[in-house]
Design a protein around this motif. Structure first.
Motif, short mmCIF file in Angstrom:
data_model
loop_
_atom_site.label_atom_id
_atom_site.label_comp_id
_atom_site.label_asym_id
_atom_site.label_seq_id
_atom_site.Cartn_x
_atom_site.Cartn_y
_atom_site.Cartn_z
N GLY A 173 54.85 -0.89 43.46
CA GLY A 173 54.77 -1.95 42.71
C GLY A 173 53.46 -2.80 42.71
N ARG A 174 53.14 -3.53 41.83
CA ARG A 174 52.09 -4.53 41.88
C ARG A 174 52.54 -6.10 41.35
NH1 ARG A 174 47.80 -1.05 38.35
NH2 ARG A 174 49.75 -0.31 37.41
N ALA A 175 51.77 -6.97 41.49
CA ALA A 175 52.20 -8.18 41.18
C ALA A 175 50.82 -8.43 40.28
CB ALA A 175 52.48 -9.07 42.26
N ALA A 176 51.14 -9.41 39.38
CA ALA A 176 50.08 -9.82 38.38
C ALA A 176 50.18 -11.58 38.35
CB ALA A 176 49.94 -9.55 36.86
N VAL A 177 48.99 -12.00 38.67
CA VAL A 177 49.07 -13.67 38.91
C VAL A 177 48.05 -14.23 38.21
CG1 VAL A 177 49.37 -15.46 40.72
CG2 VAL A 177 50.19 -13.19 41.26
N GLY A 178 48.10 -15.28 37.70
CA GLY A 178 47.36 -16.12 36.71
C GLY A 178 47.31 -17.41 36.67
N PRO A 234 41.92 -23.20 45.07
CA PRO A 234 40.76 -22.41 44.83
C PRO A 234 40.87 -20.77 45.34
CG PRO A 234 40.46 -24.39 46.31
CD PRO A 234 41.84 -24.13 45.95
N ALA A 235 40.04 -20.02 44.96
CA ALA A 235 40.21 -18.54 44.87
C ALA A 235 40.31 -18.31 46.39
CB ALA A 235 39.14 -17.88 44.23
N GLU A 236 39.56 -18.65 47.26
CA GLU A 236 39.51 -18.32 48.73
C GLU A 236 40.77 -18.69 49.26
OE1 GLU A 236 37.09 -22.02 48.35
OE2 GLU A 236 37.33 -20.18 47.21
N GLU A 237 41.42 -19.91 49.08
CA GLU A 237 42.83 -20.17 49.63
C GLU A 237 43.65 -19.34 49.07
OE1 GLU A 237 45.79 -23.94 49.58
OE2 GLU A 237 43.74 -24.39 48.64
N PHE A 238 43.84 -19.17 47.81
CA PHE A 238 44.83 -17.87 47.34
C PHE A 238 44.77 -16.74 47.93
CE2 PHE A 238 46.05 -14.47 44.37
CZ PHE A 238 47.19 -14.72 44.18
N VAL A 239 43.66 -16.22 48.06
CA VAL A 239 43.50 -14.79 48.96
C VAL A 239 43.88 -14.89 50.29
CG1 VAL A 239 41.66 -13.16 49.67
CG2 VAL A 239 41.58 -14.08 47.42
N ALA A 240 43.50 -16.07 50.98
CA ALA A 240 44.17 -16.22 52.48
C ALA A 240 45.48 -16.08 52.20
CB ALA A 240 43.44 -17.43 52.92
N ASP A 241 46.33 -16.75 51.40
CA ASP A 241 47.72 -17.00 51.17
C ASP A 241 48.40 -15.63 51.08
OD1 ASP A 241 47.89 -19.48 51.94
OD2 ASP A 241 48.16 -20.51 49.86
N ALA A 242 47.75 -15.02 50.33
CA ALA A 242 48.15 -13.52 49.86
C ALA A 242 48.09 -12.69 50.88
CB ALA A 242 47.57 -13.02 48.55
N GLU A 243 46.98 -12.47 51.51
CA GLU A 243 46.89 -11.76 52.86
C GLU A 243 47.94 -12.35 53.87
OE1 GLU A 243 43.02 -11.83 53.75
OE2 GLU A 243 42.03 -10.45 51.96
N ALA A 244 47.99 -13.51 53.95
CA ALA A 244 49.14 -14.12 55.09
C ALA A 244 50.49 -13.48 54.62
CB ALA A 244 49.00 -15.50 55.42
N ALA A 245 50.69 -13.38 53.21
CA ALA A 245 52.16 -12.81 52.74
C ALA A 245 52.32 -11.40 52.86
CB ALA A 245 52.40 -13.67 51.50
N GLY A 246 51.36 -10.79 53.43
CA GLY A 246 51.58 -9.20 53.25
C GLY A 246 50.99 -8.56 51.95
N LEU A 247 50.20 -9.24 51.21
CA LEU A 247 49.58 -8.71 50.01
C LEU A 247 48.22 -8.31 50.12
CD1 LEU A 247 51.58 -10.94 47.50
CD2 LEU A 247 52.14 -8.46 47.85
N ARG A 248 47.53 -7.67 49.28
CA ARG A 248 46.40 -7.29 49.22
C ARG A 248 45.70 -7.26 47.73
NH1 ARG A 248 43.60 -2.51 48.28
NH2 ARG A 248 45.70 -1.18 48.37
N VAL A 249 44.68 -8.06 47.49
CA VAL A 249 44.25 -8.31 46.27
C VAL A 249 43.45 -6.89 45.64
CG1 VAL A 249 42.22 -9.34 44.84
CG2 VAL A 249 43.75 -10.66 46.37
N VAL A 250 43.52 -6.28 44.64
CA VAL A 250 43.10 -5.11 44.03
C VAL A 250 42.13 -5.33 43.01
CG1 VAL A 250 44.49 -3.40 45.05
CG2 VAL A 250 45.01 -4.16 42.94
N LEU A 252 47.76 -7.67 42.65
CA LEU A 252 48.11 -7.45 44.17
C LEU A 252 48.93 -6.60 44.30
CD1 LEU A 252 49.00 -11.32 44.54
CD2 LEU A 252 46.92 -10.21 44.98
N VAL A 253 48.94 -5.68 45.34
CA VAL A 253 49.77 -4.74 45.97
C VAL A 253 50.18 -5.06 47.51
CG1 VAL A 253 48.82 -2.99 44.74
CG2 VAL A 253 47.89 -3.35 46.61
N ARG A 254 51.39 -4.45 47.79
CA ARG A 254 51.53 -4.74 49.25
C ARG A 254 50.49 -4.17 50.01
NH1 ARG A 254 57.34 -4.25 50.64
NH2 ARG A 254 58.53 -4.24 49.07
N ALA A 255 50.30 -4.95 51.44
CA ALA A 255 49.24 -4.86 52.30
C ALA A 255 49.46 -3.58 52.99
CB ALA A 255 48.86 -5.50 53.16
#
Length: 199
Positions: free
Chosen positions: A141-146, A160-176, A196-199
């Motif tokens: 599965g994938r997640a779409a966030v806007g 900010p984008a960098e904060e969102f990416v850090a939160d997503a990675e800490a939550a076990g997700l990866r930006v594709v 996003l997908v599962r890391a």
């Protein structure tokens, strides 16, 4: 479980214009399906979709009309009422994101948090919500966030984008993917659409 109030709740009457704006656009026959077209392009026909913060129901209803199995969830009772009146065939759960239990609702091919859901969450809950999104995803599965990266709406936060990416990675997700709009414009500093997908 007691959940913290969302920024949307705390903004109260300052956000009532959202539902009115889209009700007017629907009544005039204007295009309100931009997010739904983007999401539909990511899905096989008949996919299982969760629309978190479904608002007045326009995205979930458009995906349902395109043949997907859609679960919508919106904690704001006024928006749920508007959704029922506008799209009577769409069932809407009254939950915010953290109240969704994968054991009860299952997992999804796509989890959507579009239309600024992330910048209206309860303070400090962003990572927990992203962890819940991860748990709600099917294996492929994938997640779409806007959301707007700066607070252009009443009661919303800067994210900010960098904060969102850090939160997503800490939550076990990866930006594709990251885009600047649902029409796949180049990434910019105003609005971000993430896949996003599962890391």
């Amino acid at each position: 479980m007691t959940l913290p109030p969302t920024r949307w709740e705390l903004a109260g009457e300052r956000n009532r214009g959202y539902g009115e704006t889209f009700a007017d656009r629907v009544a005039r026959g204007l295009d309100v399906d931009g997010e739904a077209r983007f999401l539909d392009a990511m899905l096989a026909r008949g996919s299982r979709v969760l629309d978190v913060g479904s608002g007045m129901g326009r995205v979930a209803a458009a995906l349902q009309a395109r043949g997907h199995d859609v679960v919508a969830t919106e904690p704001d009772p006024d928006l749920r009422g508007q959704s029922l009146a506008t799209y009577p065939g769409l069932e809407v759960l009254p939950h915010q994101a953290l109240a969704l239990d994968p054991a009860e609702v299952g997992t999804f091919d796509l989890v959507a948090l579009v239309g600024n859901v992330m910048v209206y969450l309860g303070e400090g809950t962003e990572r927990a919500v992203l962890e819940r999104v991860r748990d709600l995803l099917a294996p492929e599965g994938r997640a779409a966030v806007g959301f707007h990266l700066t607070p252009v709406k009443a009661g919303s936060r800067s994210y900010p984008a960098e904060e969102f990416v850090a939160d997503a990675e800490a939550a076990g997700l990866r930006v594709v993917h990251r885009f600047g709009s649902y029409e796949l414009h180049e990434a910019d500093d105003e609005y971000a659409v993430w896949v996003l997908v599962r890391a």
